[in-house]
Scaffold this motif. Structure first.
Motif, PDB file in Angstrom:
ATOM      1  N   ALA A  49       0.842  -1.198   0.000  1.00  0.00           N
ATOM      2  CA  ALA A  49       0.000   0.000   0.000  1.00  0.00           C
ATOM      3  C   ALA A  49       0.871   1.240   0.000  1.00  0.00           C
ATOM      4  O   ALA A  49       1.996   1.210   0.503  1.00  0.00           O
ATOM      5  CB  ALA A  49      -0.915   0.013   1.230  1.00  0.00           C
ATOM      6  N   ILE A  51       0.672   5.814   0.309  1.00  0.00           N
ATOM      7  CA  ILE A  51      -0.114   7.005   0.609  1.00  0.00           C
ATOM      8  C   ILE A  51       0.729   8.217   0.250  1.00  0.00           C
ATOM      9  O   ILE A  51       1.904   8.298   0.615  1.00  0.00           O
ATOM     10  CB  ILE A  51      -0.573   7.030   2.084  1.00  0.00           C
ATOM     11  N   THR A  57      -4.461   7.174  -1.433  1.00  0.00           N
ATOM     12  CA  THR A  57      -3.995   5.821  -1.134  1.00  0.00           C
ATOM     13  C   THR A  57      -4.127   4.897  -2.342  1.00  0.00           C
ATOM     14  O   THR A  57      -4.934   5.138  -3.242  1.00  0.00           O
ATOM     15  CB  THR A  57      -4.791   5.227   0.040  1.00  0.00           C
ATOM     16  N   TYR A  59      -3.590   0.410  -3.231  1.00  0.00           N
ATOM     17  CA  TYR A  59      -3.387  -0.892  -2.621  1.00  0.00           C
ATOM     18  C   TYR A  59      -3.123  -1.968  -3.666  1.00  0.00           C
ATOM     19  O   TYR A  59      -3.621  -1.895  -4.798  1.00  0.00           O
ATOM     20  CB  TYR A  59      -4.636  -1.299  -1.823  1.00  0.00           C
ATOM     21  N   THR A  68      -5.820  -1.048   5.338  1.00  0.00           N
ATOM     22  CA  THR A  68      -5.975   0.391   5.210  1.00  0.00           C
ATOM     23  C   THR A  68      -4.698   1.088   5.649  1.00  0.00           C
ATOM     24  O   THR A  68      -4.224   0.870   6.765  1.00  0.00           O
ATOM     25  CB  THR A  68      -7.140   0.907   6.064  1.00  0.00           C
ATOM     26  N   ILE A  69      -4.150   1.911   4.759  1.00  0.00           N
ATOM     27  CA  ILE A  69      -2.978   2.712   5.103  1.00  0.00           C
ATOM     28  C   ILE A  69      -3.446   4.110   5.488  1.00  0.00           C
ATOM     29  O   ILE A  69      -4.380   4.661   4.876  1.00  0.00           O
ATOM     30  CB  ILE A  69      -1.962   2.764   3.931  1.00  0.00           C
ATOM     31  N   SER A  70      -2.805   4.675   6.498  1.00  0.00           N
ATOM     32  CA  SER A  70      -3.146   6.033   6.922  1.00  0.00           C
ATOM     33  C   SER A  70      -1.901   6.690   7.500  1.00  0.00           C
ATOM     34  O   SER A  70      -0.907   6.012   7.768  1.00  0.00           O
ATOM     35  CB  SER A  70      -4.282   6.022   7.952  1.00  0.00           C
TER      36      SER A  70
END
Length: 119
Positions: A49, A51, A57, A59, A68-70
Motif C-alpha cells: 500500500a 499514501i 492511497t 493498494y 488500510t494505510i493512513s
C-alpha cells in the motif's frame, strides 16, 4: 538522518487483525510519500500500500478491502491496519519513505516487522 522504526507485528489467527505503525525521525514527514511493502520467505518484496503526502492511497489487489494505510503527520507516523488476515499475508512488513510514489523504492526503509498468520 531519516530513520524509520516499525512496530505492531506478531502472531495472529486467520481472520484476525493487526495494526502496524512506522515512526519516522527527522523533519519534513508531511511532504513525503509513504509505503508498506512485504516479503515472504522465498518471494520477492512486494508493494502492499502507498499514501501520498496529500493522503491519496493505493493498494495491491491482494489486500484491497482488507488493509488500510493512513498517516498522522502530527506524530510522524504511518499505519497499516490489517483486517481479515490470511495465512498468505505472512511476511516481514517494511515501511518505506520517498520523495514521491514514483521514487519510493529508492528512499528510506525500516528494519521490518514480522507478521505471522497461523492457527
Amino acid at each position: 538522518q531519516v530513520q524509520l522504526v516499525e512496530s505492531g507485528g506478531g502472531l495472529v489467527q486467520p481472520g484476525g487483525s493487526l495494526r502496524l505503525s512506522c515512526v519516522v525521525s527527522g523533519s519534513g514527514f508531511s511532504i513525503y510519500a509513504m509505503g508498506w511493502h512485504r516479503q515472504a520467505p522465498g518471494n520477492q518484496r512486494e508493494l502492499v500500500a502507498t499514501i501520498t503526502n496529500g493522503g491519496t492511497t493505493n493498494y495491491a489487489d491482494s489486500v484491497k478491502g482488507r488493509f488500510t494505510i493512513s498517516r498522522d503527520n502530527a506524530k510522524n507516523t504511518v499505519y497499516l491496519q490489517m483486517n481479515s488476515l490470511k495465512p498468505e499475508d505472512t511476511a516481514v512488513y517494511y515501511c518505506n519513505l520517498g520523495a514521491s510514489i514514483a521514487t519510493l523504492i529508492r528512499g528510506y526503509w525500516g528494519q521490518g516487522t514480522q507478521v505471522t498468520v497461523s492457527s
